[in-house]
Design an enzyme around this catalytic site. Structure first.
Site, short mmCIF file in Angstrom:
data_model
loop_
_atom_site.label_atom_id
_atom_site.label_comp_id
_atom_site.label_asym_id
_atom_site.label_seq_id
_atom_site.Cartn_x
_atom_site.Cartn_y
_atom_site.Cartn_z
CG ASP A 171 -0.24 -0.08 2.54
OD1 ASP A 171 0.94 -0.51 2.57
OD2 ASP A 171 -0.84 0.32 3.56
CG ASP A 202 6.97 1.63 5.27
OD1 ASP A 202 6.14 2.44 4.84
OD2 ASP A 202 6.69 0.81 6.16
CG ASP A 203 4.10 0.05 1.49
OD1 ASP A 203 3.56 -1.06 1.64
OD2 ASP A 203 3.91 1.00 2.26
CG ASN A 250 0.66 3.18 4.33
OD1 ASN A 250 0.46 3.07 5.53
ND2 ASN A 250 1.69 2.60 3.72
CB THR A 297 4.55 -4.55 2.97
OG1 THR A 297 4.18 -3.98 1.71
CG2 THR A 297 5.64 -5.59 2.76
CG ASN A 324 2.13 1.51 14.38
OD1 ASN A 324 1.02 0.97 14.38
ND2 ASN A 324 2.94 1.49 13.33
CD GLU A 378 1.33 -2.97 11.88
OE1 GLU A 378 1.61 -2.23 10.93
OE2 GLU A 378 0.57 -3.96 11.81
CG PHE A 379 -1.87 1.45 10.03
CD1 PHE A 379 -2.84 2.39 10.33
CD2 PHE A 379 -1.74 1.05 8.69
CE1 PHE A 379 -3.67 2.92 9.35
CE2 PHE A 379 -2.56 1.58 7.70
CZ PHE A 379 -3.53 2.51 8.04
CG ASN A 380 0.24 -2.91 7.65
OD1 ASN A 380 -0.23 -1.88 7.20
ND2 ASN A 380 1.46 -3.33 7.34
CG HIS A 429 7.78 0.08 9.43
ND1 HIS A 429 7.91 -0.21 10.77
CD2 HIS A 429 7.44 1.40 9.38
CE1 HIS A 429 7.68 0.87 11.49
NE2 HIS A 429 7.39 1.86 10.68
CG ASP A 430 6.13 -1.91 4.41
OD1 ASP A 430 5.82 -2.30 5.56
OD2 ASP A 430 5.44 -1.11 3.76
#
Length: 322
Positions: free
Chosen positions: A9, A13-14, A38, A123, A157, A163-165, A238-239
């Site tokens: 998304d 970081d993706d 995102n 991710t 986060n 965590e968001f995802n 992150h990703d």
């Protein structure tokens, strides 16, 4: 060579994960699928296409789920900005989308390759993967591995516990963790070790060229966001950690655990409840709850940062010189 489908998304970081996958010769990037997360599905899909167009990444891009399975949609514009990729200037997205929905692209790709040769790398929210399982359950036995960016065992986060995802589509995440395949959870405990430090940024700056500038512009924007919102000295990447592990499994250590997603808690919805196999005091043969424990998820624990940094620099150098 590891064959992967990057389900993402973009997202700052993706975008780094896309470049790392495209810029490492040991990765065969079979395609990119997009999912709302995102930002909206329109924006993240445009971003994926624009990154591919800008840097000559010629792989299929398929648009996926525009909303979570059950709950209302939420986007992270407070982190990634109005476009989902604020900061750098990107050219128009000139590449054409694959005509298939991302779910069908995933199914077709997994089923058309030899069993245990295709790795899934989600991710963003796990919506596309969960829908693919539902539509074609046979992919579960054919996929080689699933390496997800999401969750944590110590923190959140978007809420203190989530965590968001995972938070934005917890039902999809639970479906992915419960499926009978090889899952590695790359959560915040690991990705918060993967920082774009000034040292790494200097090495990327030394690569030179438009890709280097693009990455530095990404980190400049997201770095200011992380500094103001969470007081990070440098932004986490992150990703890209998920791709890094498929390039070199030694880039981080893992521990076996049973991972469950909290779906109903008033304060804990979206939390990944992680029960480690070697947790002190656990008696795995005592009681019905213990007998139902399933220690088959690999949870990423400690990052070998120099290996990770080298991978990023090497990939950007490869793409720049290509």
């Amino acid at each position: 060579m590891e064959k992967i489908i990057l389900d993402c998304d973009p997202g700052h970081d993706d975008a780094i994960a896309i470049l790392l996958a495209a810029g490492n010769p040991t990765i065969d990037l079979l395609g990119i699928t997009t999912v709302a997360g995102n930002q909206t599905i329109e924006k993240v899909t445009r971003n994926a296409l624009a990154v591919c167009a800008a840097y000559g990444i010629e792989v299929p891009v398929a648009r996926g789920a525009e909303r979570p399975l059950v709950i209302p949609q939420m986007v992270a514009d407070f982190v990634h900005g109005e476009t989902g990729l604020d900061g750098p200037d990107l050219p128009p997205a000139t590449f054409e989308l694959d005509r298939r929905h991302a779910v069908d692209f995933i199914i077709d790709t997994v089923m058309s390759h030899e069993p245990k040769t295709v790795n899934l790398v989600p991710t963003g929210p796990f919506t596309n993967i969960a829908l693919a399982i539902r539509k074609e359950p046979r992919i579960v036995e054919r996929v080689k591995s699933v390496t997800v960016m999401g969750g944590a065992h110590t923190r959140g986060n978007i809420t203190p516990g989530a965590e968001f995802n995972i938070y934005v589509d917890p039902e999809a995440a639970e479906a992915v963790f419960r499926a009978d395949w090889d899952v590695t959870m790359v959560g915040l405990d690991l990705t918060h070790q993967a920082l774009a430090t000034s040292e790494l940024q200097d090495r990327v700056r030394a690569v030179g060229g438009p890709i280097s500038k693009f990455v530095l512009d990404l980190w400049a924007f997201i770095g200011s966001t992380y500094e103001s919102n969470w007081e990070f000295a440098a932004p986490p990447v992150h990703d890209a950690c998920c791709v890094a592990a498929l390039i070199d499994p030694a880039v981080f250590t893992v521990a076996k655990a049973d991972v469950r997603v909290e779906l109903h808690g008033e304060w804990t919805k979206g939390m990944t409840v992680v029960n480690f196999q070697d947790a002190p005091g656990m008696h795995h043969d005592a009681g019905s709850a213990a007998k139902q424990t399933d220690f088959r998820t690999n949870v990423a624990m400690t990052l070998e940062w120099p290996r990770f940094a080298d991978q990023i620099v090497d990939a950007l150098t490869y793409l720049t010189e290509k």
